[in-house]
Design a protein around this motif. Structure first.
Motif, PDB file in Angstrom:
ATOM      1  N   ASP A 140       0.859  -1.183   0.000  1.00  0.00           N
ATOM      2  CA  ASP A 140       0.000   0.000   0.000  1.00  0.00           C
ATOM      3  C   ASP A 140       0.895   1.234   0.000  1.00  0.00           C
ATOM      4  O   ASP A 140       1.322   1.694   1.054  1.00  0.00           O
ATOM      5  CB  ASP A 140      -0.908  -0.028   1.237  1.00  0.00           C
ATOM      6  CG  ASP A 140      -1.866   1.135   1.279  1.00  0.00           C
ATOM      7  OD1 ASP A 140      -2.101   1.763   0.229  1.00  0.00           O
ATOM      8  OD2 ASP A 140      -2.388   1.425   2.368  1.00  0.00           O
ATOM      9  N   VAL A 141       1.199   1.753  -1.180  1.00  0.00           N
ATOM     10  CA  VAL A 141       2.105   2.893  -1.287  1.00  0.00           C
ATOM     11  C   VAL A 141       1.377   4.088  -1.888  1.00  0.00           C
ATOM     12  O   VAL A 141       0.411   3.931  -2.627  1.00  0.00           O
ATOM     13  CB  VAL A 141       3.351   2.560  -2.130  1.00  0.00           C
ATOM     14  CG1 VAL A 141       4.146   1.440  -1.496  1.00  0.00           C
ATOM     15  CG2 VAL A 141       2.973   2.205  -3.554  1.00  0.00           C
ATOM     16  N   GLU A 142       1.853   5.273  -1.556  1.00  0.00           N
ATOM     17  CA  GLU A 142       1.280   6.490  -2.113  1.00  0.00           C
ATOM     18  C   GLU A 142       2.094   6.998  -3.293  1.00  0.00           C
ATOM     19  O   GLU A 142       1.600   7.780  -4.109  1.00  0.00           O
ATOM     20  CB  GLU A 142       1.193   7.569  -1.044  1.00  0.00           C
ATOM     21  CG  GLU A 142       0.211   7.211   0.054  1.00  0.00           C
ATOM     22  CD  GLU A 142       0.085   8.301   1.096  1.00  0.00           C
ATOM     23  OE1 GLU A 142       0.356   9.476   0.779  1.00  0.00           O
ATOM     24  OE2 GLU A 142      -0.287   7.981   2.220  1.00  0.00           O
ATOM     25  N   ALA A 143       3.349   6.587  -3.380  1.00  0.00           N
ATOM     26  CA  ALA A 143       4.220   6.987  -4.482  1.00  0.00           C
ATOM     27  C   ALA A 143       5.363   5.993  -4.581  1.00  0.00           C
ATOM     28  O   ALA A 143       5.669   5.287  -3.631  1.00  0.00           O
ATOM     29  CB  ALA A 143       4.761   8.395  -4.259  1.00  0.00           C
ATOM     30  N   VAL A 144       5.993   5.965  -5.742  1.00  0.00           N
ATOM     31  CA  VAL A 144       7.177   5.148  -5.974  1.00  0.00           C
ATOM     32  C   VAL A 144       8.321   6.108  -6.279  1.00  0.00           C
ATOM     33  O   VAL A 144       8.215   6.931  -7.191  1.00  0.00           O
ATOM     34  CB  VAL A 144       6.962   4.180  -7.150  1.00  0.00           C
ATOM     35  CG1 VAL A 144       8.232   3.422  -7.462  1.00  0.00           C
ATOM     36  CG2 VAL A 144       5.814   3.219  -6.849  1.00  0.00           C
ATOM     37  N   VAL A 145       9.389   6.018  -5.504  1.00  0.00           N
ATOM     38  CA  VAL A 145      10.541   6.896  -5.679  1.00  0.00           C
ATOM     39  C   VAL A 145      11.690   6.054  -6.217  1.00  0.00           C
ATOM     40  O   VAL A 145      12.051   5.035  -5.638  1.00  0.00           O
ATOM     41  CB  VAL A 145      10.932   7.578  -4.348  1.00  0.00           C
ATOM     42  CG1 VAL A 145      12.147   8.462  -4.531  1.00  0.00           C
ATOM     43  CG2 VAL A 145       9.750   8.372  -3.802  1.00  0.00           C
ATOM     44  N   ILE A 146      12.250   6.496  -7.330  1.00  0.00           N
ATOM     45  CA  ILE A 146      13.318   5.771  -8.001  1.00  0.00           C
ATOM     46  C   ILE A 146      14.597   6.595  -7.901  1.00  0.00           C
ATOM     47  O   ILE A 146      14.596   7.780  -8.228  1.00  0.00           O
ATOM     48  CB  ILE A 146      12.961   5.518  -9.476  1.00  0.00           C
ATOM     49  CG1 ILE A 146      11.660   4.707  -9.552  1.00  0.00           C
ATOM     50  CG2 ILE A 146      14.107   4.810 -10.193  1.00  0.00           C
ATOM     51  CD1 ILE A 146      11.108   4.575 -10.934  1.00  0.00           C
ATOM     52  N   GLY A 147      15.670   5.964  -7.452  1.00  0.00           N
ATOM     53  CA  GLY A 147      16.941   6.659  -7.311  1.00  0.00           C
ATOM     54  C   GLY A 147      17.990   6.090  -8.237  1.00  0.00           C
ATOM     55  O   GLY A 147      17.714   5.249  -9.087  1.00  0.00           O
TER      56      GLY A 147
ATOM     57  N   GLN B 294      18.082   9.912 -12.862  1.00  0.00           N
ATOM     58  CA  GLN B 294      18.380  11.330 -13.067  1.00  0.00           C
ATOM     59  C   GLN B 294      18.096  11.778 -14.496  1.00  0.00           C
ATOM     60  O   GLN B 294      18.318  12.929 -14.839  1.00  0.00           O
ATOM     61  CB  GLN B 294      19.834  11.624 -12.686  1.00  0.00           C
ATOM     62  CG  GLN B 294      20.140  11.307 -11.232  1.00  0.00           C
ATOM     63  CD  GLN B 294      19.125  11.916 -10.278  1.00  0.00           C
ATOM     64  OE1 GLN B 294      18.881  13.107 -10.308  1.00  0.00           O
ATOM     65  NE2 GLN B 294      18.518  11.093  -9.442  1.00  0.00           N
ATOM     66  N   SER B 295      17.590  10.870 -15.310  1.00  0.00           N
ATOM     67  CA  SER B 295      17.200  11.203 -16.679  1.00  0.00           C
ATOM     68  C   SER B 295      15.691  11.397 -16.715  1.00  0.00           C
ATOM     69  O   SER B 295      14.943  10.427 -16.598  1.00  0.00           O
ATOM     70  CB  SER B 295      17.604  10.082 -17.633  1.00  0.00           C
ATOM     71  OG  SER B 295      19.001   9.954 -17.633  1.00  0.00           O
TER      72      SER B 295
ATOM     73  N   SER C   7      14.855  12.782  -4.783  1.00  0.00           N
ATOM     74  CA  SER C   7      15.353  14.158  -4.735  1.00  0.00           C
ATOM     75  C   SER C   7      16.838  14.219  -4.383  1.00  0.00           C
ATOM     76  O   SER C   7      17.507  15.201  -4.681  1.00  0.00           O
ATOM     77  CB  SER C   7      14.541  14.984  -3.742  1.00  0.00           C
ATOM     78  OG  SER C   7      14.652  14.440  -2.442  1.00  0.00           O
ATOM     79  N   LEU C   8      17.369  13.171  -3.776  1.00  0.00           N
ATOM     80  CA  LEU C   8      18.777  13.157  -3.401  1.00  0.00           C
ATOM     81  C   LEU C   8      19.682  12.591  -4.496  1.00  0.00           C
ATOM     82  O   LEU C   8      20.900  12.602  -4.355  1.00  0.00           O
ATOM     83  CB  LEU C   8      18.981  12.370  -2.108  1.00  0.00           C
ATOM     84  CG  LEU C   8      18.291  12.940  -0.881  1.00  0.00           C
ATOM     85  CD1 LEU C   8      18.454  11.988   0.293  1.00  0.00           C
ATOM     86  CD2 LEU C   8      18.841  14.305  -0.543  1.00  0.00           C
ATOM     87  N   GLY C   9      19.089  12.079  -5.551  1.00  0.00           N
ATOM     88  CA  GLY C   9      19.867  11.551  -6.663  1.00  0.00           C
ATOM     89  C   GLY C   9      20.797  10.431  -6.253  1.00  0.00           C
ATOM     90  O   GLY C   9      20.427   9.544  -5.486  1.00  0.00           O
ATOM     91  N   ASP C  10      22.019  10.476  -6.746  1.00  0.00           N
ATOM     92  CA  ASP C  10      23.006   9.434  -6.459  1.00  0.00           C
ATOM     93  C   ASP C  10      23.413   9.394  -4.993  1.00  0.00           C
ATOM     94  O   ASP C  10      23.953   8.401  -4.517  1.00  0.00           O
ATOM     95  CB  ASP C  10      24.260   9.639  -7.310  1.00  0.00           C
ATOM     96  CG  ASP C  10      24.013   9.329  -8.776  1.00  0.00           C
ATOM     97  OD1 ASP C  10      23.049   8.615  -9.074  1.00  0.00           O
ATOM     98  OD2 ASP C  10      24.807   9.807  -9.604  1.00  0.00           O
TER      99      ASP C  10
ATOM    100  N   LEU D 164      24.129   7.147   0.207  1.00  0.00           N
ATOM    101  CA  LEU D 164      25.035   7.678   1.230  1.00  0.00           C
ATOM    102  C   LEU D 164      24.258   8.280   2.403  1.00  0.00           C
ATOM    103  O   LEU D 164      24.607   8.067   3.566  1.00  0.00           O
ATOM    104  CB  LEU D 164      25.960   8.733   0.630  1.00  0.00           C
ATOM    105  CG  LEU D 164      26.952   8.239  -0.414  1.00  0.00           C
ATOM    106  CD1 LEU D 164      27.682   9.427  -1.043  1.00  0.00           C
ATOM    107  CD2 LEU D 164      27.933   7.277   0.199  1.00  0.00           C
ATOM    108  N   VAL D 165      23.218   9.021   2.091  1.00  0.00           N
ATOM    109  CA  VAL D 165      22.400   9.631   3.146  1.00  0.00           C
ATOM    110  C   VAL D 165      21.722   8.545   3.974  1.00  0.00           C
ATOM    111  O   VAL D 165      21.698   8.617   5.207  1.00  0.00           O
ATOM    112  CB  VAL D 165      21.363  10.604   2.547  1.00  0.00           C
ATOM    113  CG1 VAL D 165      20.393  11.089   3.614  1.00  0.00           C
ATOM    114  CG2 VAL D 165      22.060  11.781   1.890  1.00  0.00           C
ATOM    115  N   GLY D 166      21.204   7.525   3.322  1.00  0.00           N
ATOM    116  CA  GLY D 166      20.570   6.421   4.048  1.00  0.00           C
ATOM    117  C   GLY D 166      21.555   5.675   4.930  1.00  0.00           C
ATOM    118  O   GLY D 166      21.250   5.338   6.079  1.00  0.00           O
ATOM    119  N   ALA D 167      22.747   5.423   4.431  1.00  0.00           N
ATOM    120  CA  ALA D 167      23.774   4.741   5.227  1.00  0.00           C
ATOM    121  C   ALA D 167      24.177   5.592   6.414  1.00  0.00           C
ATOM    122  O   ALA D 167      24.355   5.082   7.529  1.00  0.00           O
ATOM    123  CB  ALA D 167      24.986   4.424   4.357  1.00  0.00           C
ATOM    124  N   GLY D 168      24.316   6.900   6.195  1.00  0.00           N
ATOM    125  CA  GLY D 168      24.661   7.803   7.293  1.00  0.00           C
ATOM    126  C   GLY D 168      23.581   7.834   8.361  1.00  0.00           C
ATOM    127  O   GLY D 168      23.868   7.820   9.560  1.00  0.00           O
ATOM    128  N   ALA D 169      22.306   7.860   7.920  1.00  0.00           N
ATOM    129  CA  ALA D 169      21.188   7.862   8.873  1.00  0.00           C
ATOM    130  C   ALA D 169      21.154   6.567   9.676  1.00  0.00           C
ATOM    131  O   ALA D 169      20.902   6.577  10.885  1.00  0.00           O
ATOM    132  CB  ALA D 169      19.866   8.080   8.138  1.00  0.00           C
TER     133      ALA D 169
END
Length: 108
Positions: free
Chosen positions: A42-49, A54-55, A84-87, A91-96
């Motif tokens: 049950d998702v509201e959006a799909v975010v692709i990284g 980025q294209s 929104s964080l792109g590539d 890294l942000v997820g690992a840091g968190a």
């Protein structure tokens, strides 16, 4: 980098029909995989990284392609969006995750 390469591949599609056909197949298969996940969750959006995401041309018609493959009509408005964080999202997820682990060790 990967993002630059993905943009170059999408740009090639304008001049080479084989590349264009290949990218349409990629988008169809991506839509099929996303639809399978949306059918289960049950998702509201799909975010692709990642670099390919980025294209902007990857996302042209992707939400509609996913909607055609969904089992329930009320799931049809699930947008497919670039991260929104792109590539840097990995890294942000690992840091968190590391920060959370450290806080649990200190406070937990």
């Amino acid at each position: 980098g990967v993002a630059r390469s993905a943009k170059a591949i999408f740009a090639m599609a304008d001049h080479d029909s084989h590349v264009g056909a290949f990218l349409e197949e990629v988008k169809d298969r991506l839509a099929q995989g996303i639809a399978a996940a949306v059918n289960l969750l049950d998702v509201e959006a799909v975010v692709i990284g990642g670099g390919l995401a980025q294209s902007p041309r990857l996302f042209e018609g992707l939400t509609e392609r996913v909607a055609q493959r969904l089992l329930l009509s009320e799931l049809r408005a699930v947008p497919c969006l670039p991260a929104s964080l792109g590539d840097d999202s990995v890294l942000v997820g690992a840091g968190a995750l590391a920060w959370d682990h450290c806080e649990r060790g200190i406070h937990g």
